[in-house]
Design an enzyme around this catalytic site. Structure first.
Site, PDB file in Angstrom:
ATOM      1  N   ASP A 178       0.807  -1.227   0.000  1.00 57.01           N
ATOM      2  CA  ASP A 178       0.000   0.000   0.000  1.00 57.01           C
ATOM      3  C   ASP A 178       0.838   1.275   0.000  1.00 57.01           C
ATOM      4  O   ASP A 178       0.566   2.221   0.747  1.00 57.01           O
ATOM      5  CB  ASP A 178      -0.947   0.016   1.202  1.00 57.01           C
ATOM      6  CG  ASP A 178      -2.058  -1.016   1.099  1.00 57.01           C
ATOM      7  OD1 ASP A 178      -2.066  -1.775   0.114  1.00 57.01           O
ATOM      8  OD2 ASP A 178      -2.902  -1.064   2.003  1.00 57.01           O
ATOM      9  N   ASP A 199      -0.522  -4.492  -3.687  1.00 56.03           N
ATOM     10  CA  ASP A 199      -1.476  -3.396  -3.924  1.00 56.03           C
ATOM     11  C   ASP A 199      -0.817  -2.033  -3.746  1.00 56.03           C
ATOM     12  O   ASP A 199      -1.383  -1.127  -3.111  1.00 56.03           O
ATOM     13  CB  ASP A 199      -2.664  -3.514  -2.963  1.00 56.03           C
ATOM     14  CG  ASP A 199      -3.340  -4.879  -3.013  1.00 56.03           C
ATOM     15  OD1 ASP A 199      -3.303  -5.521  -4.072  1.00 56.03           O
ATOM     16  OD2 ASP A 199      -3.894  -5.308  -1.978  1.00 56.03           O
TER      17      ASP A 199
END
EC number: 3.1.1.11
Length: 366
Positions: A178, A199
């Site tokens: 992230d 991600d």
């Protein structure tokens, strides 16, 4: 020959002088330096930002080379943080979602961010933003180790729903899981480098990336043949035309240690959301990631699915074909054309120009 050399030397001196004059002409409202402090020079970026007058007139801060261990929340509109050099001017912190606050609660994903943008017309140029949470060391710990953090999301840069027209030029974003969270408004990343694992570009905002390096990092904790991570996890609302758009960029590996076919281009994130009838995965988050004219190394295998919870708390899966995942003229060892990697037509690709993605905003630096 002497005349030619003399002419070349003279031209070089003129160019050098012009560059120096252009640099000297830049007006900085504040300067941040690790080595000095006076009326207009600050030792922390936070103090320099606090010196900006109220209002939204442009305020430019020069950040001299050095590592500044600070966590910043930007609420002042029309602010530019300009580093002395991309690799030399570094803003860093080491907070994960599972890191505990003084009251014993967790910071959470959004709260882990090194820099949070909650303002309009923010710009950053020629600097690095890092989240230094030691993901590899944490993953190497035994599951029985009480110091092991379970929530390992660690955001370097977070553009909130209060942010819009955020412009990043020649900026490096460094993290693992992230790294970049774009949750609101429009963001433009030009000539940037963004690295991570899981991600590492995610959210429901509109973000355009041009001429950027998206760098997949090596993971020693992942067994050979397993997936190491995903470049994107968009949660774009179905009524929003644009999500994460990557153009003329490079999808590369941190090193040759990153295995072939170990990273997905993206997976659909349906964040758990509270509705009138319960709390469950948002069905309207039909994420969009589009890659156009982008080279891809051989660590890329395509798109992937992602899980969420239904109204009853059961695990359900969201598939990439139900999302807005597309490519256009990808090339390189990781590029492929198949039914699982949908391609845009020329006419469809023409809808992803800068002016169409960003609308009435033309990014410029103060």
């Amino acid at each position: 020959m002497l005349k030619t050399i003399s002419g070349t030397l003279a031209l070089s001196l003129i160019i050098a002088a012009s560059v120096h004059q252009a640099q000297a002409a830049t007006t900085y409202n504040a300067v941040v330096s690790k080595s000095s402090s006076d009326g207009k020079t600050f030792k922390t970026i936070a103090d320099a930002i606090a010196s900006a007058p109220a209002g939204s007139t442009p305020f430019v801060i020069l950040i001299k080379n050095g590592v500044y261990n600070e966590r910043l929340t930007i609420t002042r509109n029309n602010l530019l943080l300009k580093g002395e050099s991309r690799n030399g001017a570094v803003i860093a912190a080491a907070t994960a979602a599972g890191t505990l606050k003084s009251d014993g609660s967790k910071w959470g994903t959004a709260g882990s961010s090194t820099i949070t943008i909650s303002a309009k017309d923010f710009s950053a140029q020629s600097l690095t933003i890092r989240n230094d949470f030691d993901f590899p060391a944490n993953q190497a710990k035994s599951d029985s180790d009480s110091s092991k953090i379970k929530d390992t999301q660690a955001v370097a840069l977070y553009v909130t729903k209060s942010g819009d027209r955020a412009y990043f030029k020649d900026v490096s974003l460094v993290g693992y899981q992230d790294t970049l969270y774009v949750s609101g408004g429009r963001s433009f990343f030009s000539d940037c480098r963004i690295s991570g694992t899981v991600d590492f570009i995610f959210g429901d905002g509109t973000a355009l990336f041009n001429n950027c390096d998206l760098v997949s990092r090596y993971r020693a904790d992942v067994k050979s043949g397993n997936v190491s991570g995903y470049l994107t996890a968009p949660s774009t609302n179905i009524n929003q035309k644009y999500g994460l758009v990557i153009t003329n960029s490079r999808v590369i590996r941190e090193s040759d240690s990153v295995p072939a076919k170990s990273y997905g281009l993206g997976r659909p994130w349906h964040p758990t959301t509270t509705f009138s009838d319960g709390r469950y995965a948002d069905p309207n988050a039909i994420g969009q990631t589009v890659f156009l004219n982008t080279s891809m190394d051989n660590h890329i295998y395509g798109w992937d699915k992602m899980s969420g919870k239904d109204k009853n708390g059961n695990t359900i899966w969201f598939n990439p074909e139900d999302s807005r995942f597309f490519e256009y003229k990808s090339y390189g060892a990781g590029a492929a054309v198949s039914k699982d990697r949908r391609q845009l037509t020329d006419a469809q690709a023409a809808e992803y120009t800068q002016s169409k993605v960003l609308g009435d905003w033309t990014p410029t630096l103060p």
